[in-house]
Design an enzyme around this catalytic site. Structure first.
Site, short mmCIF file in Angstrom:
data_model
loop_
_atom_site.label_atom_id
_atom_site.label_comp_id
_atom_site.label_asym_id
_atom_site.label_seq_id
_atom_site.Cartn_x
_atom_site.Cartn_y
_atom_site.Cartn_z
N TYR A 171 0.82 -1.21 0.00
CA TYR A 171 0.00 0.00 0.00
C TYR A 171 0.86 1.27 0.00
CZ TYR A 171 -3.42 3.46 1.58
OH TYR A 171 -4.21 4.57 1.69
N LYS A 175 1.26 4.12 -2.96
CA LYS A 175 0.92 5.52 -2.75
C LYS A 175 2.10 6.44 -3.06
CE LYS A 175 -3.37 4.98 -1.67
NZ LYS A 175 -4.47 5.54 -2.51
#
Length: 257
Positions: A171, A175
């Protein structure tokens, strides 16, 4: 003396006549952003894999704010689906001026244990999906003379977590990629009058990235990252930052001189 007229500031935030698409278009965050844009006069399309949820949310937005709103189906990791969603937005709303890339996925686990399918799922949704939506929206925006894109990053793009604080390597990596993608696309499309910015929320009480705060200037063609450095952890901050990035206030050339 500059000709400052009453109402000039509020006018910079208005989005009357604009048309927006929000991917990841279900849940509290999507509702907050859709309500913010609608309150500023913008027509809104919400898209996710669960079209029924998006349609229900869109109906509520239309009823409360009196703007056109639509719910659409979209698998953000599938290019044909993304292309169809962009086309559907243009058909239902009459055009597309604003894209908010809110779709996202995560996979929890220690990096030595995460299955490859987990890594690929997060990259397919967060990185490839964001790129696909940007690309197909930009093709329409280039043809019409401009637009605004807001990508949802995360404070995790700038942080590294020890295992007891977070096991979200796919994740946070995705990002961080979105942050750089935003910078590059801003530079690539500035000449087409397309503004590309990002919001880097922190985690809210519902387990989602749901807040935005002080602005950190980017180094390329007018892009910025909005990153929160303190609570409160509320979706409204996130939505407000999105509204500012979509409005005319971000074009300083529009201010009186």
């Amino acid at each position: 003396m500059t000709d400052w007229k009453p109402g000039f500031a509020a006018a910079q935030f208005r989005l009357d006549g604009k048309r927006a698409l929000i991917t990841g278009g279900r849940g509290a965050l999507a509702e907050a952003m859709a309500a913010t844009l609608a309150d500023l006069g913008c027509a809104v399309a919400l898209a996710s894999r669960t079209e029924a949820d998006c349609a229900d949310l869109a109906a509520g937005i239309a009823d409360r704010f009196g703007v056109p709103a639509a719910g659409l189906a979209c698998n953000i990791a599938d290019e044909a689906s993304v292309e169809a969603t962009i086309a559907g937005t243009v058909e239902r709303l009459g055009g597309l001026d604003i894209l908010i890339n809110n779709a996202g996925a995560s996979w929890w686990g220690l990096p030595e244990d995460i299955p490859l399918k987990g890594w690929q799922k997060v990259m397919d949704v967060n990185v490839t999906g964001t790129f696909l939506a940007c690309r197909h929206a930009a093709r329409h925006m280039i043809a019409q003379g401009g637009g605004a894109i807001v990508n949802i990053a995360s404070v995790g793009a700038f942080l590294s977590y020890q295992p007891d604080a977070g096991q979200v390597v796919p994740y946070t990596t995705s990002k961080a990629a979105i942050v750089h993608l935003t910078s590059d696309l801003a530079a690539q499309w500035a000449g087409h009058n397309i503004r590309v910015n990002a919001i880097a929320p922190r985690i809210d009480r519902n387990g989602h990235d749901g807040n935005a705060g002080p602005r950190h200037p980017g180094k390329n063609a007018g892009w910025h990252i909005d990153a929160p450095l303190w609570p409160p952890r509320r979706s409204g901050w996130h939505a407000g930052a999105a509204g500012v990035r979509c409005g005319q206030l971000h074009h300083w050339s529009n201010l009186p001189r």
